[in-house]
Design a protein around this motif. Structure first.
Motif, short mmCIF file in Angstrom:
data_model
loop_
_atom_site.label_atom_id
_atom_site.label_comp_id
_atom_site.label_asym_id
_atom_site.label_seq_id
_atom_site.Cartn_x
_atom_site.Cartn_y
_atom_site.Cartn_z
N ILE A 113 -89.14 37.97 -43.03
CA ILE A 113 -88.18 37.21 -43.13
C ILE A 113 -86.99 37.67 -42.16
CG2 ILE A 113 -86.19 36.21 -44.68
CD1 ILE A 113 -89.02 36.05 -45.85
N ALA A 114 -86.31 36.51 -41.46
CA ALA A 114 -85.52 36.49 -40.47
C ALA A 114 -84.15 35.77 -40.97
CB ALA A 114 -85.72 35.88 -38.97
N VAL A 115 -83.15 36.23 -40.84
CA VAL A 115 -82.12 36.03 -41.63
C VAL A 115 -80.93 35.72 -40.62
CG1 VAL A 115 -80.15 36.44 -43.50
CG2 VAL A 115 -82.45 36.73 -43.84
N VAL A 141 -92.45 34.50 -42.03
CA VAL A 141 -93.69 34.50 -41.34
C VAL A 141 -94.57 35.65 -42.02
CG1 VAL A 141 -94.84 35.15 -39.24
CG2 VAL A 141 -92.53 34.26 -39.16
N LEU A 142 -95.95 35.05 -42.51
CA LEU A 142 -96.90 35.88 -43.18
C LEU A 142 -97.27 36.70 -42.10
CD1 LEU A 142 -98.08 36.38 -45.85
CD2 LEU A 142 -100.02 34.96 -45.29
N ILE A 143 -97.29 38.26 -42.34
CA ILE A 143 -97.87 39.19 -41.37
C ILE A 143 -99.13 39.77 -41.99
CG2 ILE A 143 -95.68 39.04 -40.04
CD1 ILE A 143 -94.98 41.75 -41.58
N HIS A 144 -99.24 39.80 -43.15
CA HIS A 144 -100.24 40.62 -43.72
C HIS A 144 -100.96 39.93 -44.97
CE1 HIS A 144 -102.38 44.25 -44.77
NE2 HIS A 144 -101.93 44.10 -46.01
N ARG A 145 -102.11 40.01 -45.17
CA ARG A 145 -102.92 39.54 -46.32
C ARG A 145 -103.75 40.64 -46.86
NH1 ARG A 145 -103.76 33.52 -46.00
NH2 ARG A 145 -105.73 33.95 -47.29
N PRO A 146 -104.02 40.74 -48.34
CA PRO A 146 -104.75 41.68 -48.78
C PRO A 146 -106.25 41.38 -48.49
CG PRO A 146 -104.15 40.08 -50.39
CD PRO A 146 -103.32 39.73 -49.18
N ASP A 147 -106.76 40.20 -48.10
CA ASP A 147 -108.06 40.19 -47.83
C ASP A 147 -108.69 40.31 -46.31
OD1 ASP A 147 -107.13 37.67 -46.71
OD2 ASP A 147 -107.69 36.38 -48.25
N GLY A 148 -107.28 40.70 -45.72
CA GLY A 148 -107.90 40.84 -44.09
C GLY A 148 -108.08 39.45 -43.41
N LYS A 149 -107.67 38.44 -44.00
CA LYS A 149 -108.00 37.09 -43.02
C LYS A 149 -106.89 37.23 -42.08
CE LYS A 149 -110.32 34.37 -46.54
NZ LYS A 149 -110.60 33.24 -47.44
N PRO A 150 -107.16 36.23 -41.13
CA PRO A 150 -105.96 35.92 -40.04
C PRO A 150 -104.59 35.51 -40.75
CG PRO A 150 -107.96 34.98 -39.39
CD PRO A 150 -108.22 35.50 -40.88
N VAL A 151 -103.70 35.99 -40.00
CA VAL A 151 -102.24 35.55 -40.60
C VAL A 151 -101.55 35.06 -39.37
CG1 VAL A 151 -102.21 37.14 -42.40
CG2 VAL A 151 -101.37 37.95 -39.97
N ALA A 152 -100.26 34.94 -39.41
CA ALA A 152 -99.46 34.35 -38.53
C ALA A 152 -99.44 34.57 -36.82
CB ALA A 152 -98.10 33.91 -38.96
N THR A 153 -99.28 35.92 -37.02
CA THR A 153 -99.24 36.37 -35.56
C THR A 153 -100.49 37.17 -34.89
OG1 THR A 153 -98.29 38.55 -36.73
CG2 THR A 153 -96.71 36.79 -36.01
N THR A 154 -100.30 37.33 -33.72
CA THR A 154 -101.34 38.13 -33.07
C THR A 154 -101.07 39.49 -33.09
OG1 THR A 154 -100.75 37.62 -30.79
CG2 THR A 154 -102.11 36.04 -31.71
N ALA A 155 -102.05 40.22 -32.72
CA ALA A 155 -101.69 41.73 -32.42
C ALA A 155 -100.78 42.12 -31.48
CB ALA A 155 -102.80 42.51 -32.39
#
Length: 566
Positions: free
Chosen positions: A423-425, A436-450
């Motif tokens: 969260i950016a405020v 911005v979603l940065i982590h998922r429990p299922d390991g699927k790709p999220v918003a950002t790159t490494a």
């Protein structure tokens, strides 16, 4: 320069034949009337169709840098006076840096203070409006005194002092809007003066002629010229492909484009000045105007504005030129995502997105911190994620890049079995500018790159939790069957701004008459909506299909795009 101005006609109550006194820096349009004892200060702009008649009540005072827009009427009764700021009596007093907008009526005895905004068709009669007041559209103010710094909503009828005293205070976003209008009219003032001067206007015409010589006016010719191949007008400040893409995206969503500039001193205090307004919606003309603005203000900061005209708000502010030549947001990170709708103007916008749909987590965090945003996190298990019931993570007090990245890594490790979002405020506006979603429990790709190799931050947690993706809101990435990458990004952009997506279809006969049929709203989150679009395409494979972005709050369409033709 003045339009029609004359002495007051001889009447039983006025035989002095008083004439207007107009400062040489003011501009009075030729299609306006100024009559009688009217004092007009420095840098005042009086637009076409304005009538300022001090032929009954007099005198009038109009303070410096005030703009009086098309169709405004200023008049006064023979009886009745107000006390001006110079402690003298006037029929009408209008202070400095104020805006009397289209078709407003100021009828004396009347006082309008400094830095006031009087909205379209609003009336002030036998009343005082204190300094810094904002009066919106179609309001009536009569027989009262509005205290300084008050807000009068559209359609209000304020005829008792009790009503006036109960008015709410002006908010910062209202002040920003009013100051923005003054800035626009200062640019118009300069433009009108320039148009009357051959020394000013002829070089501009010559430059425009040179810009388009030998090429077809339009996007293609401009893209060549603004990338430095044919146009000498840019002098090394060519528009990058990312900037062109950003402009194209804003225009496609129905937004207007504006620009502001600031010297290094003004930049430090956020005292931006407006460039000449860009009224056109034609992409080629807009790009040409941007090129001209960059050339005119070399050695200054310049920023691009995306403006929602209907909501009277800014949806995007992004720096596109620096006097020191350092890279700007668009030249280094690609297209900037339009932030979610906000009721204010002048607020910062997220730079989390890129032209490919996303940048590295490190790049996004660095960009947000550079804008003065504070970073924090939220997390949700699978059940809470479905209902958007996010829980607040540990607050990140630091604004140091490495410390923030370490805190994000810690959050992803602590909640490794949950969803985690950044969260950016904006601490000044006290609102979110990015999620911005940065982590998922299922390991699927999220918003950002490494995190990139060149980054000063490296973490296995960040790398594992932020693999390739495309959207700044976790809507997945890559291509979608039946959709171009550009269309998929358009959908993600609408969803990221809180808009709803619906689909419509038409056979060839209905298409010719514009008789579209509704398929319905596509419910769900990003990936679910994109999946639904594929279903729509297969269901109506022999028809035209278009997507429509809908603002659910304003109940209006914000854009539409055809995604299939039979």
């Amino acid at each position: 320069m003045a339009g029609y101005s004359s002495a007051a006609p001889p009447t039983p109550w006025s035989r002095g034949l008083a004439e207007p006194q107009i400062d040489g820096s003011a501009y009075v349009h030729a299609f306006s009337n100024v009559i009688g004892d009217v004092w007009i200060g420095e840098n005042v702009l009086i637009a076409p169709g304005t009538s300022i008649r001090a032929d009954e009540g007099a005198p009038f005072h109009i303070g410096s840098s005030t703009n009086i827009q098309d169709g405004v009427v200023i008049h006064g009764l023979e009886q009745g006076r107000v006390l001006g700021d110079d402690q003298k009596e006037y029929s009408v007093w209008v202070g400095r840096d104020s805006s009397l907008t289209h078709k407003a009526l100021i009828h004396g005895p009347a006082y309008v203070g400094d830095e006031c905004f009087i909205g379209f068709r609003s009336t002030v009669f036998n009343a005082r409006v204190g300094h810094g007041c904002i009066v919106m559209m179609h309001a009536l103010i009569q027989d009262v005194e509005i205290p300084p710094g008050k807000y009068v909503p559209s359609g209000a009828i304020i005829t008792s002092q009790q009503q006036a005293d109960r008015l709410p205070d002006v908010r910062q976003e209202d002040k920003d809007f009013a100051h923005h209008v003054v800035g626009i009219n200062e640019a118009l003032l300069a433009g009108y003066h320039c148009a009357r001067s051959s020394a000013c206007i002829n070089p501009i015409r010559a430059g425009l002629s040179q810009t388009f010589q030998g090429s077809t006016p339009g996007t293609h010719g401009l893209e060549e010229s603004i990338n430095g191949t044919t146009n000498t007008m840019n002098n090394g400040y060519g528009l990058s492909p990312a900037l062109i893409s950003q402009v194209r995206s804003l225009l496609a969503q129905g937004y207007r484009i504006g620009t502001e500039h600031a010297t290094p001193r003004r930049f430090k205090t956020s005292s931006w000045e407006s460039c000449a307004p860009i009224e056109s919606k034609n992409e080629g003309q807009v790009l040409s105007a941007l090129s001209g603005c960059l050339q005119e203000h070399q050695g200054e900061y310049v920023r691009l504005l995306g403006i929602d005209v209907q909501a009277r708000r800014r949806v995007l502010e992004v720096l596109i030129q620096r006097p020191d030549g350092k890279p700007t947001s668009l030249s280094t990170r690609g297209t900037v995502s339009v932030a979610a709708p906000s009721a204010s103007n002048g607020h910062r916008s997220s730079t989390a997105g890129t032209s490919n749909g996303g940048g590295s987590l490190a790049d996004q965090v660095r960009g947000l911190l550079q804008q003065g945003c504070r970073i924090t996190t939220e997390h949700a298990d699978k059940r809470r994620f479905k209902t958007s019931s996010w829980q607040v993570g540990a607050v990140i007090e630091s604004s140091n890049f490495n410390q923030v990245m370490a805190a994000l890594d810690s959050a992803m490790q602590q909640y490794s079995g949950e969803y985690v979002r950044l969260i950016a405020v904006d601490p000044l506006a006290k609102r979110r500018v990015a999620e911005v979603l940065i982590h998922r429990p299922d390991g699927k790709p999220v918003a950002t790159t490494a995190a990139s190799k060149g980054s000063t931050y490296s973490s296995n947690g960040a790398s594992n939790g932020a693999s390739n993706g495309a959207s700044s809101n976790g809507y997945g990435g890559g291509s979608v069957s039946g959709l171009s990458g550009e269309t998929a990004n358009q959908v993600r952009g609408w969803l990221g701004q809180g808009y709803r997506i619906s689909a419509e279809y038409a056979d060839k006969r209905r298409f010719k008459t514009g008789s579209w049929q509704t398929h319905g709203t596509l419910e769900g989150r990003g990936d679910q909506v994109l999946g639904s679009i594929s279903t729509v395409l297969s269901t109506h494979s022999g028809n035209y299909v278009r997507l429509v972005g809908v603002d659910p709050q304003a109940k209006r369409r914000v854009g539409q795009v055809i995604i299939q033709r039979p």
